[in-house]
Design an enzyme around this catalytic site. Sequence first.
Site, PDB file in Angstrom:
ATOM      1  CD  GLU A  19      -2.189  -1.600   2.719  1.00  0.00           C
ATOM      2  OE1 GLU A  19      -1.885  -0.850   3.668  1.00  0.00           O
ATOM      3  OE2 GLU A  19      -2.726  -2.714   2.887  1.00  0.00           O
ATOM      4  CB  SER A  72      -6.202  -6.550  -0.538  1.00  0.00           C
ATOM      5  OG  SER A  72      -7.257  -5.796  -1.042  1.00  0.00           O
ATOM      6  CD  GLU A  73      -3.306  -5.244   4.962  1.00  0.00           C
ATOM      7  OE1 GLU A  73      -4.509  -5.522   4.776  1.00  0.00           O
ATOM      8  OE2 GLU A  73      -2.888  -4.080   5.095  1.00  0.00           O
ATOM      9  CG  PHE A 131       2.291  -0.704  11.277  1.00  0.00           C
ATOM     10  CD1 PHE A 131       1.992   0.212  10.292  1.00  0.00           C
ATOM     11  CD2 PHE A 131       2.730  -0.223  12.510  1.00  0.00           C
ATOM     12  CE1 PHE A 131       2.132   1.584  10.520  1.00  0.00           C
ATOM     13  CE2 PHE A 131       2.872   1.142  12.745  1.00  0.00           C
ATOM     14  CZ  PHE A 131       2.575   2.044  11.752  1.00  0.00           C
ATOM     15  CB  ALA A 132       5.145  -6.698  12.288  1.00  0.00           C
ATOM     16  CG  ASP A 133       1.261  -4.582  14.824  1.00  0.00           C
ATOM     17  OD1 ASP A 133       1.206  -4.874  16.013  1.00  0.00           O
ATOM     18  OD2 ASP A 133       2.173  -3.873  14.348  1.00  0.00           O
ATOM     19  CG  HIS A 159      -0.536   0.552  14.683  1.00  0.00           C
ATOM     20  ND1 HIS A 159      -1.833   0.427  15.085  1.00  0.00           N
ATOM     21  CD2 HIS A 159      -0.598   0.930  13.379  1.00  0.00           C
ATOM     22  CE1 HIS A 159      -2.643   0.745  14.067  1.00  0.00           C
ATOM     23  NE2 HIS A 159      -1.925   1.043  13.026  1.00  0.00           N
TER      24      HIS A 159
HETATM   25  C1  LIG Z   1      -5.344  -3.993   7.654  1.00  0.00           C
HETATM   26  C2  LIG Z   1      -4.734  -2.644   7.599  1.00  0.00           C
HETATM   27  N1  LIG Z   1      -4.020  -2.304   6.527  1.00  0.00           N
HETATM   28  C3  LIG Z   1      -3.452  -1.095   6.434  1.00  0.00           C
HETATM   29  C4  LIG Z   1      -3.612  -0.172   7.430  1.00  0.00           C
HETATM   30  C5  LIG Z   1      -2.980   1.214   7.341  1.00  0.00           C
HETATM   31  N2  LIG Z   1      -4.016   2.238   7.099  1.00  0.00           N
HETATM   32  C6  LIG Z   1      -4.553   2.934   8.106  1.00  0.00           C
HETATM   33  S1  LIG Z   1      -5.772   3.945   7.587  1.00  0.00           S
HETATM   34  C7  LIG Z   1      -5.572   3.451   5.995  1.00  0.00           C
HETATM   35  C8  LIG Z   1      -6.449   4.025   4.905  1.00  0.00           C
HETATM   36  C9  LIG Z   1      -7.852   3.587   5.099  1.00  0.00           C
HETATM   37  O1  LIG Z   1      -8.653   4.082   4.063  1.00  0.00           O
HETATM   38  P1  LIG Z   1     -10.208   4.135   4.258  1.00  0.00           P
HETATM   39  O2  LIG Z   1     -10.716   2.812   4.660  1.00  0.00           O
HETATM   40  O3  LIG Z   1     -10.785   4.729   3.023  1.00  0.00           O
HETATM   41  O4  LIG Z   1     -10.426   5.110   5.500  1.00  0.00           O
HETATM   42  P2  LIG Z   1      -9.990   6.649   5.628  1.00  0.00           P
HETATM   43  O5  LIG Z   1      -8.599   6.666   6.157  1.00  0.00           O
HETATM   44  O6  LIG Z   1     -10.092   7.253   4.284  1.00  0.00           O
HETATM   45  O7  LIG Z   1     -10.946   7.235   6.608  1.00  0.00           O
HETATM   46  C10 LIG Z   1      -4.573   2.517   5.883  1.00  0.00           C
HETATM   47  C11 LIG Z   1      -4.149   1.881   4.622  1.00  0.00           C
HETATM   48  C12 LIG Z   1      -4.340  -0.576   8.558  1.00  0.00           C
HETATM   49  N3  LIG Z   1      -4.510   0.245   9.594  1.00  0.00           N
HETATM   50  N4  LIG Z   1      -4.910  -1.801   8.606  1.00  0.00           N
END
Ligand SMILES: Cc1ncc(C[n+]2csc(CCOP(=O)(O)OP(=O)(O)O)c2C)c(N)n1
Lengths: 324, 324, 331, 331
Positions: A29, A58-59, A82-84, A128
């Site tokens: 991502e 989409s991990e 993040f490893a999590d 995290h």
């Molecule tokens: C499973 C997972 N993958 C990646 C992340 C990192 N991350 C945090 S917020 C975010 C974007 C999320 O987008 P969206 O669902 O549209 O929500 P928005 O931030 O736009 O409110 C990402 C990729 C995460 N927290 N959890």
Amino acid sequence: MPVMSYADAAKLAVAEAMRDDLTVWCVGEDLGRGGVFKQYTGLVEEFGPQRISDAPISEAAIMGAAFGAAMAGTRPIVEMRFADFALCATDELVNQIAKARFMFGGQSRAPMVIRKPMGMWRSSAAQHSQSLESWYTHIPGLVVCCPATPQDNYSMMKAAIACDDPVVYLEHKNIWASEGEVDTNHAVDFGKAALRRSGRHVTLVSWSHTANVCVEAAETLAHQGIEAEVIDLRSLWPWDKAAVFDSVRKTGRLLVAHEAVSVAGFGAEVVATVAQNIPMKALPKRLGSPRGLIAYAPNLEDQMRVTAPMIAKAAQDMMENEPA
Amino acid sequence: MPVMSYADAAKLAVAEAMRDDLTVWCVGEDLGRGGVFKQYTGLVEEFGPQRISDAPISEAAIMGAAFGAAMAGTRPIVEMRFADFALCATDELVNQIAKARFMFGGQSRAPMVIRKPMGMWRSSAAQHSQSLESWYTHIPGLVVCCPATPQDNYSMMKAAIACDDPVVYLEHKNIWASEGEVDTNHAVDFGKAALRRSGRHVTLVSWSHTANVCVEAAETLAHQGIEAEVIDLRSLWPWDKAAVFDSVRKTGRLLVAHEAVSVAGFGAEVVATVAQNIPMKALPKRLGSPRGLIAYAPNLEDQMRVTAPMIAKAAQDMMENEPA
Amino acid sequence: MSLSNFDREAGLARLRMMERIRAFEETARSAAIDEELVLGAIHLSIGQEAVATGVIETLRRDDYILSTHRGHGHTLAKGAQADAMMKELLGREGGCCGGKGGSMHIADFGVRMLGANGVVGANITIAAGAAHGIKLLGGDQIVVCFFGDGASNRGPFLEGVNWAGVFNLPILFVCEDNQYSASTLTSDMTSGNIADRARALGLRTTEADGNDVTTLAATAAEITARIRETGTPEFLMAKTYRISGHTYFDPATYRPEGEAERMQATTCPIARQREALVAAGVPSAELDALAKEAHAEMDRALDAARSAPWPADETAFADVQDIGSPLQEAF
Amino acid sequence: MSLSNFDREAGLARLRMMERIRAFEETARSAAIDEELVLGAIHLSIGQEAVATGVIETLRRDDYILSTHRGHGHTLAKGAQADAMMKELLGREGGCCGGKGGSMHIADFGVRMLGANGVVGANITIAAGAAHGIKLLGGDQIVVCFFGDGASNRGPFLEGVNWAGVFNLPILFVCEDNQYSASTLTSDMTSGNIADRARALGLRTTEADGNDVTTLAATAAEITARIRETGTPEFLMAKTYRISGHTYFDPATYRPEGEAERMQATTCPIARQREALVAAGVPSAELDALAKEAHAEMDRALDAARSAPWPADETAFADVQDIGSPLQEAF
Ligand SMILES: Cc1ncc(C[n+]2csc(CCOP(=O)(O)OP(=O)(O)O)c2C)c(N)n1
Ligand SMILES: Cc1ncc(C[n+]2csc(CCOP(=O)(O)OP(=O)(O)O)c2C)c(N)n1
Ligand SMILES: [Mg+2]
Ligand SMILES: [Mg+2]
């Protein structure tokens, strides 16, 4: 020798490998904007968006698709952010990637580097901050790396990309900016520890950021006349038993320190393996996190932390409580 | 006292708990037809399809939804079918269920029993045979159970359902049909080991099916004049350090055996903890699977197996190679 | 199916493949039940042979397929040898996975069959990735990913199909809808409809009778040609029915009384293809001979497997990994 | 929005809530940037306040909501106290999670706000389960689950929405479509369209302008009433825009030049609501006072948080688990 950060050292290794081998590519991502810790900054400009590929959130697909692409002849570098979050792709890593070569009787290979930034990073809280390296050491089929320095993050990344096995590559989030000299001609083999300091009184075994903390503790100990030997395992599978055994034979004392939870952490494997093989002068020790969760408030977070003073104190105690 | 199978003993515990507490319910694939190992046969007839609920093939949702339902005031029993498939729900278990109470500052609870049938079961191959109990012991917030007998599968299931913490409940697939007496008045507390045999020469520590294998090995050893004490930990978190320490203080010798991969298995935790605390007469030992994968062909599968003769042999060696 | 342009040779080839799949599985089943030679669970595709046959005949040898726990048909149709497959089911030396995988992990990378899978739905993201790899390497192969109706309720279905759409990859997803997820009626556990899910994920989606091999093959030929041409993913829903139980030892008592018999009588793809060939003038003796031949081939495969030795013990430690292999680090 | 039936009191209440959310986040942002008082990352919902406000006003106090990493607005709208929330962001004693969670895990079970979540999409299955629990217990509450557009690419989206459909649960899924997944345009990584996914999963799906609080509230009121009545799940797509960066320190340079400014000028839900109220005859001084009041409330919250002590060290070991707690087993 150039001085560079831990993040840039790995980036240099990735860039060099991508120049040498057109089948190497990165996927995760936000990579096109440099990745969340800027460990990919500039790469999309050189290699283009196909080889520095963005991904949907989409991990499971990032991990699974990279594996499919590996079986089809490419060498993916998978970024888990993040490893999590990598826990969202556990089936893909453990049931598929780690097992495919064996289950299919050697017909397939999964040359992949799976980057999982790990560890405590101020006030990131429970989802995290995890250090789960011991999980991956328990899974046959996987190689596990935990570099602690810019040099190792360069050299081990190079080795990981060249490796035909899947490599779980755990960079520590707290040291992205830490700097050091990097010799691009220096190769590191998996299973070879780094002797970060020599000493004759007590062997400190560690990896990842805590190895740096051990070096700090060893300096304190030196002022007190205790010469600690610091072994940075660097790779946990395979791990350098020979180096640890040799050191403990010399010092007679073993202290293992790591950031992960102590219970069923990899420190247990090190202590148990040594205890099964080498009689020691003092009972061995482990320092890891209590079996508790990592909180947001800094003082609570600190309760889970293994610090240099704690390491130094534990080593002193081992020197004092010598069995008669 | 009635004699019943390991499967039926757990079923009785579930049925009794469901009669006592209307908020207890079970959810998983194919439960309405008794579940894949028939450990739910007949329950839907008594409790109906809402409380013995089928589920789509959605492990992440089974785990996640059960957690939501737990927060809303029910007590779900989650069936994962094979422990291996539970890896599809790792984020839900580790990042959500195990951490919620803490992250939210004690506002929420997750009283859940998560059943994960584990272990080798003839020719099930690499994706249907794993023993990953040590993973869960490494995760703060989780209780971990590994019953080895019908009695324990009754009593510990009762305790698990009553527990307000999430309990990872690992039944061994190879002993579903094994029979034994079950005293329904007998309670088992988490963290209390079962002394499966007493002895004074060597302490064998184990759990799950391998505890039964240790009892078998102890019988062989007895014929050779070696009295092995067999401790079945039953729960791995918490685990009964006091019982193990007491035994090792008496015998001076520790051998830990389990089916899981040796490297970073829970045996490492036991050996390390004892080695850190108790000087022993002989170097301690661990027996676990090599760090290899479980194959389909029976002779290959057997290469990964810890057997009674192997345990007996290891114990004998410990008696012979006494340090002077 | 219109008789006028019925291709006799192709029809016979399809029947032969379906008979071979059926014979392979019937032979394996009796080896399991009567002789206890097959040690692990096997999942039979009896009644579903047309899907593997009709779709895979449209592929090149260097195209990839990925399969499920119910993978014998796909593997045979892609060109694997029955011998090596039967040895694998018996866990013997010479098995296509060296006896390490068994039925649930059957694979033949030589014919680019990248494996059956013991985890429902897991192959969907992997298949998308294989197509991703092809695209990165500039190849002109395509990938076909088979999975069941039940798999459409797993997260990787969404993630994998979306991935193929986003990266515009040369892959055909084939959902073999046999209506059941083990002992559960899939429709009871599915909200909405699977083909609509695929459409909502942006894929051109075709619904087909998965038990009519002739029209299925024609449909598949169009689709796979289009994918090779455009590099764009598509989705095929093939309606079928599993006549046998979920595993070979499953009596399938969860099905309504008589359902399997009625479906066998009306939808069995082999019976239907035989009828079509007879109607096209092929003597039924010729068709009987073809079935007999298929059974003879599988008997020979079983004989070879039965007399093959177990794999050498040491192979248990091979092919785990190069670095830190248990060959070096056994305990 | 037609002026004729514009409800002035409701309109003011909505503006007040949106101003409170905005003020909370602006205050938190300056506490983070200017004073370094907020230690972890915070995700601001500036520009998205209408979704939390318009949907949650239709809920009862005993209805449940679940949120994302961007959860301040939802939490305030459900009735949590700004004080306890600000203390949580500063990691102090008296924080709603005792300083253990911070912004990303903000929660107030007292008002049935079952938590923000650091894992994108993870709340979707959990929310479906909360609704499952309500149904099992025979309650008449409903659940609202908020998530972002990017979350629709995670497997749990399919599994959780399907779950709600299969078990026919009283839940509203609200997708707050702000167009971005961190620094990535969600449409670049999404095949097909999110509302179609929900429809294909069998849910009645409504698309709404998420920046027009008046019509959104009316739409939400209809939907939540219907869910309470029928117990059947629904889906709401609310189109919005995040004016701020992904985190408070994200300069959001990945957006086309001028996009944020243009969107702020044209779609900001607070500006739109102010206009509507002015058009309905409310003096703008009254609106300014309301904004000022909101800021004053949040300044007080920050003052209280700033002077609150750190949580007691021992609390680090509490509330992990009863059995085998680190309180008993520290090392
Ligand atoms: C499973 C997972 N993958 C990646 C992340 C990192 N991350 C945090 S917020 C975010 C974007 C999320 O987008 P969206 O669902 O549209 O929500 P928005 O931030 O736009 O409110 C990402 C990729 C995460 N927290 N959890
Ligand atoms: C993730 C996962 N969950 C559950 C199972 C157990 N299981 C094996 S096959 C099967 C049914 C699959 O149904 P479907 O996808 O329709 O394929 P079919 O068996 O009908 O061919 C189930 C539930 C599994 N192998 N993997
Ligand atoms: Mg099916
Ligand atoms: Mg978004």
